[in-house]
Design a protein around this motif. Structure first.
Motif, PDB file in Angstrom:
ATOM      1  N   UNK A  96     -57.516  46.246 115.359  1.00 36.87           N
ATOM      2  CA  UNK A  96     -56.366  47.068 115.771  1.00 36.87           C
ATOM      3  C   UNK A  96     -55.357  46.217 116.539  1.00 36.87           C
ATOM      4  N   UNK A  97     -55.849  45.317 117.377  1.00 32.30           N
ATOM      5  CA  UNK A  97     -54.964  44.424 118.132  1.00 32.30           C
ATOM      6  C   UNK A  97     -54.223  43.478 117.191  1.00 32.30           C
ATOM      7  N   UNK A  98     -54.931  42.934 116.197  1.00 32.91           N
ATOM      8  CA  UNK A  98     -54.287  42.036 115.232  1.00 32.91           C
ATOM      9  C   UNK A  98     -53.158  42.765 114.498  1.00 32.91           C
ATOM     10  N   UNK A  99     -53.410  44.001 114.116  1.00 34.11           N
ATOM     11  CA  UNK A  99     -52.376  44.788 113.428  1.00 34.11           C
ATOM     12  C   UNK A  99     -51.216  45.099 114.367  1.00 34.11           C
ATOM     13  N   UNK A 100     -51.521  45.336 115.646  1.00 38.10           N
ATOM     14  CA  UNK A 100     -50.465  45.569 116.634  1.00 38.10           C
ATOM     15  C   UNK A 100     -49.597  44.321 116.807  1.00 38.10           C
ATOM     16  N   UNK A 101     -50.232  43.151 116.843  1.00 39.31           N
ATOM     17  CA  UNK A 101     -49.473  41.901 116.965  1.00 39.31           C
ATOM     18  C   UNK A 101     -48.508  41.723 115.800  1.00 39.31           C
ATOM     19  N   UNK A 104     -45.769  44.885 116.021  1.00 37.31           N
ATOM     20  CA  UNK A 104     -44.894  45.015 117.197  1.00 37.31           C
ATOM     21  C   UNK A 104     -44.424  43.694 117.781  1.00 37.31           C
ATOM     22  N   UNK A 105     -45.091  42.590 117.440  1.00 35.67           N
ATOM     23  CA  UNK A 105     -44.764  41.306 118.066  1.00 35.67           C
ATOM     24  C   UNK A 105     -44.461  40.214 117.033  1.00 35.67           C
ATOM     25  N   UNK A 118     -51.044  44.741 127.452  1.00 29.72           N
ATOM     26  CA  UNK A 118     -50.475  45.817 126.641  1.00 29.72           C
ATOM     27  C   UNK A 118     -51.110  45.861 125.252  1.00 29.72           C
ATOM     28  N   UNK A 119     -51.819  44.816 124.891  1.00 25.07           N
ATOM     29  CA  UNK A 119     -52.460  44.766 123.579  1.00 25.07           C
ATOM     30  C   UNK A 119     -53.783  45.529 123.604  1.00 25.07           C
TER      31      UNK A 119
END
Length: 366
Positions: A96-101, A104-105, A118-119
């Motif tokens: 989920x964090x990898x997908x967020x990066x 969103x980043x 925030x991750x």
């Protein structure tokens, strides 16, 4: 609590980093300052020893060499990569964090500890480790090693089981961490805590920082850190049903929520869910298993006690005792069963939790 002077802080930094330069551990995730490598290693190292993590880390990097590869990985492969490390929510949060990066980043890691928290799945310790090692931000990375090391160095008697104690340690360490080598400093504290300043049987007499270790000098280092005991895990009794049909094993996939989510096991029946008297006999359990399979899955099984010693497995909040029963499935129609029949050869392709490995080992000792 002892407070060091600026001169003592400088002397400690020099002593610690000189030792780290000579004897710091050569670990695969220390070969560069890539934040992805640091992040993966730190998540794996939660609850797990370094030597155990190394082969998992190397395989993980071979399978998912980049954040993009991790974000796109099928869950079955993800869980297989994590098999045996436990706490599977960690690797799900990593994806989920990898997908967020990526979303969103633009695939770029934030460079400060504050932004990193925030991750998804990144707490204060992991954020501090990544920010200091990858981006040279002078922030503490407060984990069990840091609690133990600094509580002994400075005789800090605050209870580390209380959440507010972390902020106290962060403030104390922030005064001591060097501005020019914060990542090396944090890694040196990790190495110190796993070598000379272990929880039990520390070797402080030979420690490079023994002259700074006030608890050792006062002869009471085992009094630190101060930590109230956690409640004992609740005992829960299970039956593992090793059922076969046509030479294949009946395997079930755990629900997507709760313990061992989405992992594969033989059917595990909670004894409390079976209609049994307190003083039940093995024959009563055999009948209860047959009734349960008929009512829940519309499957006819013939169960029998395997006569094996129960398997025991402890989670954070529960301690399972698992009796092992064999079973034959008659006319296997799996329309209502949450799983499938799997050949012995195919078993290794399924992501399984550690407790299932223990069940196999008890059934077929290596």
């Amino acid at each position: 609590m002892i407070e060091w002077s600026p001169a003592t802080i400088s002397a400690f930094q020099t002593t610690l980093l000189a030792w780290f330069d000579r004897e710091g551990r050569d670990l695969p995730w220390r070969h560069d300052h890539e934040p992805y490598h640091i992040w993966v290693s730190e998540i794996m190292l939660q609850q797990t020893q370094v030597q155990t993590v190394i082969p998992y880390y190397e395989r993980f990097m071979a399978w998912f060499p980049t954040v993009t590869a991790l974000a796109q990985a099928p869950e079955s492969q993800l869980l297989k990569a994590w098999e045996g490390l436990g706490y599977y929510s960690r690797v799900r949060n990593m994806q989920r964090c990898a997908r967020q990066l990526l979303a969103d980043y633009e695939g770029q890691w934030p460079k400060t500890a504050t932004e990193l928290t925030e991750l998804i799945g990144i707490g204060p310790y992991t954020a501090g480790a990544i920010a200091s090692i990858a981006f040279n931000e002078p922030v503490p990375a407060v984990d069990g090693n840091a609690f133990r090391v600094f509580s002994r160095l400075l005789e800090i008697d605050a209870d580390i089981a209380k959440p507010q104690t972390r902020s106290l340690f962060e403030k104390v360490i922030a005064r001591i961490i060097p501005k020019d080598r914060p990542g090396d400093f944090n890694q040196a504290i990790m190495d110190l805590g796993s070598s000379y300043m272990t929880a039990r049987n520390p070797d402080s007499a030979h420690s490079p920082v023994k002259d700074f270790n006030q608890a050792y000098l006062d002869g009471k280092e085992l009094d630190y850190p101060v930590k109230t005991k956690k409640p004992r895990p609740v005992p829960v009794d299970y039956v593992a049903v090793l059922a076969q049909a046509d030479g294949q094993w009946l395997m079930t996939q755990r629900p997507s929520n709760g313990m061992l989510a989405n992992l594969w096991t033989v059917p595990l029946l909670k004894v409390a869910d079976l209609d049994l008297a307190e003083d039940y006999l093995p024959a009563d359990l055999e009948l209860a298993i047959q009734t349960y399979f008929q009512q829940e899955y519309q499957l006819r099984v013939t169960g029998f006690d395997l006569g094996l010693k129960p398997v025991k497995h402890t989670f954070t909040h529960q301690k399972w005792t698992i009796q092992l029963f064999g079973a034959k499935v008659e006319q296997p129609d799996l329309a209502y069963f949450p799983g499938k029949l799997v050949s012995t050869a195919q078993l290794t392709t399924l992501p399984m939790p550690k407790v299932q490995e223990k069940i196999w080992d008890r059934y077929q000792p290596k």
